[in-house]
Design a protein around this motif. Structure first.
Motif, PDB file in Angstrom:
ATOM      1  N   PRO A 161       1.034  -1.195  -0.281  1.00  0.00           N
ATOM      2  CA  PRO A 161      -0.003   0.052  -0.042  1.00  0.00           C
ATOM      3  C   PRO A 161       0.609   1.024   0.341  1.00  0.00           C
ATOM      4  CG  PRO A 161       0.442  -0.796   1.857  1.00  0.00           C
ATOM      5  CD  PRO A 161       0.890  -1.296   1.543  1.00  0.00           C
ATOM      6  N   SER A 162       0.567   2.479  -0.008  1.00  0.00           N
ATOM      7  CA  SER A 162       0.456   3.313   0.062  1.00  0.00           C
ATOM      8  C   SER A 162      -0.579   4.664   0.370  1.00  0.00           C
ATOM      9  CB  SER A 162       1.331   4.280  -1.608  1.00  0.00           C
ATOM     10  OG  SER A 162       1.007   3.866  -2.944  1.00  0.00           O
ATOM     11  N   GLY A 163       0.113   5.871  -0.085  1.00  0.00           N
ATOM     12  CA  GLY A 163      -0.517   6.990   0.441  1.00  0.00           C
ATOM     13  C   GLY A 163      -1.730   6.537   2.027  1.00  0.00           C
ATOM     14  N   ALA A 164      -2.628   7.375   2.138  1.00  0.00           N
ATOM     15  CA  ALA A 164      -3.098   7.849   3.428  1.00  0.00           C
ATOM     16  C   ALA A 164      -4.068   7.160   3.072  1.00  0.00           C
ATOM     17  CB  ALA A 164      -3.469   9.019   3.875  1.00  0.00           C
ATOM     18  N   PRO A 165      -4.356   5.628   4.017  1.00  0.00           N
ATOM     19  CA  PRO A 165      -6.013   4.947   3.649  1.00  0.00           C
ATOM     20  C   PRO A 165      -7.057   5.450   4.153  1.00  0.00           C
ATOM     21  CG  PRO A 165      -4.517   4.724   6.040  1.00  0.00           C
ATOM     22  CD  PRO A 165      -4.027   5.194   5.747  1.00  0.00           C
ATOM     23  N   ASP A 212      -9.679   4.871   6.347  1.00  0.00           N
ATOM     24  CA  ASP A 212     -10.175   4.218   7.628  1.00  0.00           C
ATOM     25  C   ASP A 212      -8.940   4.741   8.187  1.00  0.00           C
ATOM     26  OD1 ASP A 212     -10.378   3.661   9.957  1.00  0.00           O
ATOM     27  OD2 ASP A 212     -10.580   1.057   9.176  1.00  0.00           O
ATOM     28  N   ALA A 213      -8.599   5.861   9.496  1.00  0.00           N
ATOM     29  CA  ALA A 213      -7.237   5.775   9.696  1.00  0.00           C
ATOM     30  C   ALA A 213      -6.878   4.582  10.853  1.00  0.00           C
ATOM     31  CB  ALA A 213      -7.557   6.717  10.840  1.00  0.00           C
ATOM     32  N   GLU A 214      -7.849   3.810  11.575  1.00  0.00           N
ATOM     33  CA  GLU A 214      -7.636   2.652  12.385  1.00  0.00           C
ATOM     34  C   GLU A 214      -6.351   2.076  11.781  1.00  0.00           C
ATOM     35  OE1 GLU A 214      -8.589   2.097  15.331  1.00  0.00           O
ATOM     36  OE2 GLU A 214      -9.036   3.953  15.156  1.00  0.00           O
ATOM     37  N   ALA A 215      -6.134   2.408  10.163  1.00  0.00           N
ATOM     38  CA  ALA A 215      -5.614   0.570   8.785  1.00  0.00           C
ATOM     39  C   ALA A 215      -4.165   1.263   8.938  1.00  0.00           C
ATOM     40  CB  ALA A 215      -6.299   0.665   8.115  1.00  0.00           C
ATOM     41  N   ARG A 216      -4.100   3.380   9.163  1.00  0.00           N
ATOM     42  CA  ARG A 216      -2.794   3.574   9.158  1.00  0.00           C
ATOM     43  C   ARG A 216      -1.770   3.114   9.035  1.00  0.00           C
ATOM     44  NH1 ARG A 216      -2.140   8.839   7.702  1.00  0.00           N
ATOM     45  NH2 ARG A 216      -5.039   9.524   8.536  1.00  0.00           N
ATOM     46  N   LEU A 217      -0.994   3.028   8.139  1.00  0.00           N
ATOM     47  CA  LEU A 217       0.661   2.362   8.513  1.00  0.00           C
ATOM     48  C   LEU A 217       1.792   3.196   9.530  1.00  0.00           C
ATOM     49  CD1 LEU A 217       1.542   2.639   4.682  1.00  0.00           C
ATOM     50  CD2 LEU A 217       0.691   0.178   6.269  1.00  0.00           C
ATOM     51  N   PRO A 218       2.803   2.899  10.219  1.00  0.00           N
ATOM     52  CA  PRO A 218       3.435   3.279  10.994  1.00  0.00           C
ATOM     53  C   PRO A 218       4.057   4.313  11.023  1.00  0.00           C
ATOM     54  CG  PRO A 218       3.927   0.895  11.127  1.00  0.00           C
ATOM     55  CD  PRO A 218       3.069   1.401  10.298  1.00  0.00           C
ATOM     56  N   ALA A 219       4.704   4.756  11.839  1.00  0.00           N
ATOM     57  CA  ALA A 219       5.043   6.124  11.334  1.00  0.00           C
ATOM     58  C   ALA A 219       6.915   5.205  10.401  1.00  0.00           C
ATOM     59  CB  ALA A 219       5.518   6.779  12.448  1.00  0.00           C
ATOM     60  N   ASP A 220       6.970   5.168  10.478  1.00  0.00           N
ATOM     61  CA  ASP A 220       8.410   4.411  10.297  1.00  0.00           C
ATOM     62  C   ASP A 220       8.312   3.216   9.047  1.00  0.00           C
ATOM     63  OD1 ASP A 220       7.509   1.034  10.426  1.00  0.00           O
ATOM     64  OD2 ASP A 220       8.836   0.401  11.478  1.00  0.00           O
ATOM     65  N   GLY A 221       7.210   3.750   7.975  1.00  0.00           N
ATOM     66  CA  GLY A 221       6.791   3.351   6.599  1.00  0.00           C
ATOM     67  C   GLY A 221       6.344   1.790   6.680  1.00  0.00           C
ATOM     68  N   SER A 222       6.781   0.805   7.617  1.00  0.00           N
ATOM     69  CA  SER A 222       6.700  -0.398   7.255  1.00  0.00           C
ATOM     70  C   SER A 222       5.102  -0.831   6.370  1.00  0.00           C
ATOM     71  CB  SER A 222       6.626  -1.363   8.915  1.00  0.00           C
ATOM     72  OG  SER A 222       6.577  -3.080   8.538  1.00  0.00           O
ATOM     73  N   VAL A 277       1.764  -6.401   4.257  1.00  0.00           N
ATOM     74  CA  VAL A 277       1.823  -7.463   3.408  1.00  0.00           C
ATOM     75  C   VAL A 277       1.117  -8.850   3.982  1.00  0.00           C
ATOM     76  CG1 VAL A 277       3.961  -8.831   2.481  1.00  0.00           C
ATOM     77  CG2 VAL A 277       3.792  -6.618   2.496  1.00  0.00           C
ATOM     78  N   ALA A 278       1.422  -8.753   5.601  1.00  0.00           N
ATOM     79  CA  ALA A 278       0.458 -10.227   6.312  1.00  0.00           C
ATOM     80  C   ALA A 278      -0.914 -10.219   5.715  1.00  0.00           C
ATOM     81  CB  ALA A 278       0.636  -9.835   7.645  1.00  0.00           C
ATOM     82  N   GLU A 279      -1.637  -9.790   5.425  1.00  0.00           N
ATOM     83  CA  GLU A 279      -2.786  -9.676   4.820  1.00  0.00           C
ATOM     84  C   GLU A 279      -2.796 -10.654   3.409  1.00  0.00           C
ATOM     85  OE1 GLU A 279      -5.601  -9.238   6.993  1.00  0.00           O
ATOM     86  OE2 GLU A 279      -4.757  -9.071   8.738  1.00  0.00           O
ATOM     87  N   ALA A 280      -1.778 -10.071   3.352  1.00  0.00           N
ATOM     88  CA  ALA A 280      -1.775 -10.504   1.580  1.00  0.00           C
ATOM     89  C   ALA A 280      -1.205 -12.217   1.530  1.00  0.00           C
ATOM     90  CB  ALA A 280      -0.942 -10.088   0.238  1.00  0.00           C
ATOM     91  N   VAL A 281      -0.023 -12.601   2.298  1.00  0.00           N
ATOM     92  CA  VAL A 281      -0.111 -13.265   2.899  1.00  0.00           C
ATOM     93  C   VAL A 281      -0.678 -14.895   3.305  1.00  0.00           C
ATOM     94  CG1 VAL A 281       2.537 -14.866   3.573  1.00  0.00           C
ATOM     95  CG2 VAL A 281       2.728 -13.131   2.789  1.00  0.00           C
ATOM     96  N   GLY A 340      -4.610   1.388   2.141  1.00  0.00           N
ATOM     97  CA  GLY A 340      -3.361   3.151   2.109  1.00  0.00           C
ATOM     98  C   GLY A 340      -4.179   3.907   0.714  1.00  0.00           C
ATOM     99  N   SER A 341      -4.304   4.547   0.199  1.00  0.00           N
ATOM    100  CA  SER A 341      -5.491   5.043  -0.344  1.00  0.00           C
ATOM    101  C   SER A 341      -4.909   4.540  -2.350  1.00  0.00           C
ATOM    102  CB  SER A 341      -5.087   6.721  -0.978  1.00  0.00           C
ATOM    103  OG  SER A 341      -3.953   7.071  -1.334  1.00  0.00           O
ATOM    104  N   ARG A 342      -3.871   3.520  -1.734  1.00  0.00           N
ATOM    105  CA  ARG A 342      -3.023   3.194  -3.834  1.00  0.00           C
ATOM    106  C   ARG A 342      -2.771   1.674  -3.132  1.00  0.00           C
ATOM    107  NH1 ARG A 342      -0.316   8.350  -7.209  1.00  0.00           N
ATOM    108  NH2 ARG A 342      -0.684   6.765  -8.941  1.00  0.00           N
ATOM    109  N   VAL A 343      -2.668   1.274  -4.279  1.00  0.00           N
ATOM    110  CA  VAL A 343      -1.505  -0.435  -3.982  1.00  0.00           C
ATOM    111  C   VAL A 343      -1.720  -0.104  -4.718  1.00  0.00           C
ATOM    112  CG1 VAL A 343      -2.245  -2.607  -3.589  1.00  0.00           C
ATOM    113  CG2 VAL A 343      -3.714  -1.543  -2.596  1.00  0.00           C
ATOM    114  N   SER A 344       0.129  -0.936  -4.963  1.00  0.00           N
ATOM    115  CA  SER A 344       1.220  -0.995  -5.766  1.00  0.00           C
ATOM    116  C   SER A 344       1.304  -3.217  -5.917  1.00  0.00           C
ATOM    117  CB  SER A 344       2.412  -0.216  -5.685  1.00  0.00           C
ATOM    118  OG  SER A 344       3.626  -0.617  -6.550  1.00  0.00           O
TER     119      SER A 344
END
Length: 110
Positions: free
Chosen positions: A9-13, A15-25, A30-34, A75-79
């Protein structure tokens, strides 16, 4: 066929609950995809950069689609990066290709 893919993912989701951590991890996304890949029952392998999955065209691409959808809330986008090896009549190539490579590495040079 074997498909190697990477989804993130990239961009702001929305849903604020799903926000990526500050370190960008993106590991949680990816765990959801796997999880989708593992639940598919198809032969697969995950490395630090890609997940490989083997099967028939429709079943493999269905899993890739569902894995991509699983990442979307983060995120708002998926690569999606995808590479396919389409070789009709062959199965077990996740291991078969590596076995042939290892034999070639061990063989004396001509």
């Amino acid at each position: 066929m074997i498909v190697a893919f990477s989804v993130a993912p990239s961009g702001a989701p929305a849903d604020a609950e799903a926000r990526l951590p500050a370190d960008g991890s993106v590991s949680a996304a990816v765990a959801e995809a796997v999880r989708v890949v593992r639940a598919s029952g198809l032969p697969h392998r995950t490395s630090s950069m890609f997940t490989e999955i083997e099967g028939e065209w429709d079943e493999v691409f269905d899993v890739v689609k569902r894995a991509t959808e699983a990442v979307a809330p983060f995120g708002s986008r998926v690569s999606l990066v995808l590479k396919a090896d389409i070789r009709p009549g062959f199965a077990g190539e996740l291991d078969g290709k590596l076995d042939r490579l290892e034999r070639a590495i061990g063989a004396p040079s001509a």
